[in-house]
Design an enzyme around this catalytic site. Structure first.
Site, mmCIF file in Angstrom:
data_model
loop_
_atom_site.group_PDB
_atom_site.id
_atom_site.type_symbol
_atom_site.label_atom_id
_atom_site.label_comp_id
_atom_site.label_asym_id
_atom_site.label_seq_id
_atom_site.Cartn_x
_atom_site.Cartn_y
_atom_site.Cartn_z
ATOM 1 N N ARG A 251 -14.925 -7.021 13.255
ATOM 2 C CA ARG A 251 -15.442 -5.961 12.373
ATOM 3 C C ARG A 251 -16.168 -4.912 13.208
ATOM 4 O O ARG A 251 -16.822 -5.260 14.198
ATOM 5 C CB ARG A 251 -16.423 -6.550 11.350
ATOM 6 C CG ARG A 251 -15.773 -7.469 10.349
ATOM 7 C CD ARG A 251 -16.793 -8.217 9.505
ATOM 8 N NE ARG A 251 -16.882 -9.621 9.868
ATOM 9 C CZ ARG A 251 -17.867 -10.446 9.505
ATOM 10 N NH1 ARG A 251 -18.865 -9.994 8.777
ATOM 11 N NH2 ARG A 251 -17.860 -11.694 9.888
ATOM 12 N N HIS B 16 -26.345 -13.128 6.298
ATOM 13 C CA HIS B 16 -26.830 -14.180 7.212
ATOM 14 C C HIS B 16 -28.226 -14.661 6.809
ATOM 15 O O HIS B 16 -28.988 -15.158 7.634
ATOM 16 C CB HIS B 16 -26.867 -13.701 8.683
ATOM 17 C CG HIS B 16 -25.519 -13.463 9.276
ATOM 18 N ND1 HIS B 16 -25.225 -12.346 10.027
ATOM 19 C CD2 HIS B 16 -24.383 -14.202 9.213
ATOM 20 C CE1 HIS B 16 -23.951 -12.395 10.404
ATOM 21 N NE2 HIS B 16 -23.417 -13.509 9.926
ATOM 22 N N ARG C 194 -22.523 -22.626 -0.157
ATOM 23 C CA ARG C 194 -22.837 -21.323 0.406
ATOM 24 C C ARG C 194 -22.097 -20.273 -0.425
ATOM 25 O O ARG C 194 -20.868 -20.343 -0.561
ATOM 26 C CB ARG C 194 -22.366 -21.263 1.849
ATOM 27 C CG ARG C 194 -22.679 -19.947 2.475
ATOM 28 C CD ARG C 194 -22.268 -19.940 3.916
ATOM 29 N NE ARG C 194 -22.789 -18.761 4.550
ATOM 30 C CZ ARG C 194 -22.790 -18.587 5.849
ATOM 31 N NH1 ARG C 194 -22.338 -19.518 6.644
ATOM 32 N NH2 ARG C 194 -23.268 -17.483 6.366
#
Ligand code: AMP
Length: 406
Positions: free
Chosen positions: A243, A183, A95
């Site tokens: 966040r 994402h 990833r």
């Protein structure tokens, strides 16, 4: 290929390396065999791993000096896999948070790809270097081991310019200051799963809410992303565990000029001290907030639902209507309470949940004759494994099959 062929998936962060092992069956089916992580890098290194039924395979602590960085953590995992599980992967899928402006799909890694991805470290300084460190180490040590980079940005790379630009001088767009969206592996998994689990909506206008400790939403049109709540970094859009999500840049100017925050301090503040944690002063964890009796916790929960609903309005405008909603990730898959709060705010888009289906976390949780709402568990690692296998086999053109999940 034999049933013992495996693919290793690596998700490397600053203080942990998560990994999964998938077995590749002869017909190209992927079966998850092992899930694990090495965390506490440089502090209290710890390997944990479980098997396909959740049974514990390893739980051990290492001396701090033996696991000082991310490549060393991957080495610990690789040694354990080889020596105790007899696993030597055919290929490794990584990833990688940022594929920059160009990569719109996974790529087989070589030195020139690594060089290019290093340039994108400036776009994701907290994540990209950690993603690349184990890639570089493996490339040095096993130059013939196929490695594939799968990007969180790639699925969004076909957005129209109108979704991709900021209203700032165009030179900055050329420099890479764009609305990338993140994402992407999760949304791609959902987009490829909908034709199987909900074929009636798969080709339509679907808003997907990936609600986890990181959270964003994506507008899917016919299975392709056309808009995202996230932009240049994974700070934008929805409030998250730590966040803030969307914030007036004037607040940042205030923090710098009036509060005297230095860049590193501001970065730390935005990634670690805001969101649900900052707002509630209690926790970044949605479960804790939902069980807390404190009014600040209740406010943070309601704030989260409000911002998801506001963003749904924005994405509905991008799609010019909505045919269905999908909830996914930790909060989206597990919290019927949050889903209900969000749905209550989306009645104007035809949403009405069936409380008992919602409570049961059913696949379809909406009432009949209302806008369909689905809960679809995401699986970013399986997506990476599928991409890795596909790229591996594309190097061997004689093999007809592609990776499929079982
Ligand atoms: P993820 O990043 O996808 O692993 O999601 C993590 C988030 O999901 C955390 O905020 C958890 O508190 C939240 N979560 C997991 N299970 C539940 C649950 N049953 N109810 C509410 N939130 C949950």
């Amino acid at each position: 290929m034999t049933t013992m062929d495996t693919i290793l998936i690596v998700n490397a962060g600053s203080s942990s390396v998560k990994f999964q092992v998938f077995a590749v069956d002869g017909d190209g089916r992927l079966r998850r065999r092992i899930k694990g992580q090495v965390d506490g890098i440089g502090s209290r290194p710890h390997l944990r791993a479980t098997g396909s039924s959740g049974e514990k395979l390893a739980e051990r602590v290492y001396p701090i000096e033996s696991v000082g960085d991310v490549p060393a953590a991957l080495q610990v995992a690789a040694d354990w896999l080889r020596d105790e599980q007899r696993i030597t992967p055919l290929a490794v899928g990584h990833r990688v948070v940022h594929g920059g402006p160009d990569y719109d799909r996974p790529v087989l890694i070589d030195h020139s790809v690594v060089g290019r991805l290093e340039r994108y470290a400036a776009l994701a300084p907290l994540h990209q270097p950690h993603n690349l460190a184990p890639i570089r180490a493996l490339l040095e040590k096993f130059p013939s081991l196929p490695q594939v980079a799968c990007f969180d940005t790639a699925f969004h790379r076909h957005h129209d310019d109108i979704a991709d630009f900021y209203a700032i001088p165009c030179q900055l767009h050329e420099d890479g200051v764009r609305r990338y969206g993140f994402h992407g592996l999760s949304y791609e998994y959902i987009a490829t799963t909908l034709p199987k689990v909900a074929p009636d909506i798969a080709t339509g206008r679907v808003i997907v809410a990936h609600l986890g400790s990181g959270a964003s939403m994506c507008a899917l049109l016919g299975g392709r992303s056309i808009e995202s709540t996230m932009g240049f970094t994974a700070l934008d859009g929805l409030p998250m565990g730590t966040r803030p999500g969307q914030i007036d840049p004037g607040v940042l100017l205030y923090l710098i000029s009036v509060k005297g925050m230095a860049p590193a301090e501001l970065q730390n503040f935005l990634y670690r001290d805001c969101g649900l944690k900052g707002l509630s002063g209690i926790s970044n964890d949605m479960r804790e907030l939902q069980t807390s009796k404190e009014p600040e916790a209740a406010f943070a929960v309601e704030y989260f639902a409000y911002r998801v609903a506001l963003s749904a309005g924005m994405l509905a405008a991008a799609l010019q209507g909505v045919d269905a909603f999908v909830f996914t990730a930790g909060i989206g898959e597990n919290s019927d309470g949050i889903r209900a709060r969000i749905a209550d705010r989306l009645g104007w888009l035809g949403v009405a949940l069936d409380p008992s289906e919602n409570h049961r976390h059913s696949l379809r949780i909406s009432r009949p004759d209302t806008t369909p709402v689905y809960v679809v568990p995401t699986d970013e690692e399986l997506m990476i494994a599928q991409h890795t296998l596909s790229l591996l086999w594309s190097q061997r053109p004689s093999h007809p099959a592609r990776g499929r999940a079982s």
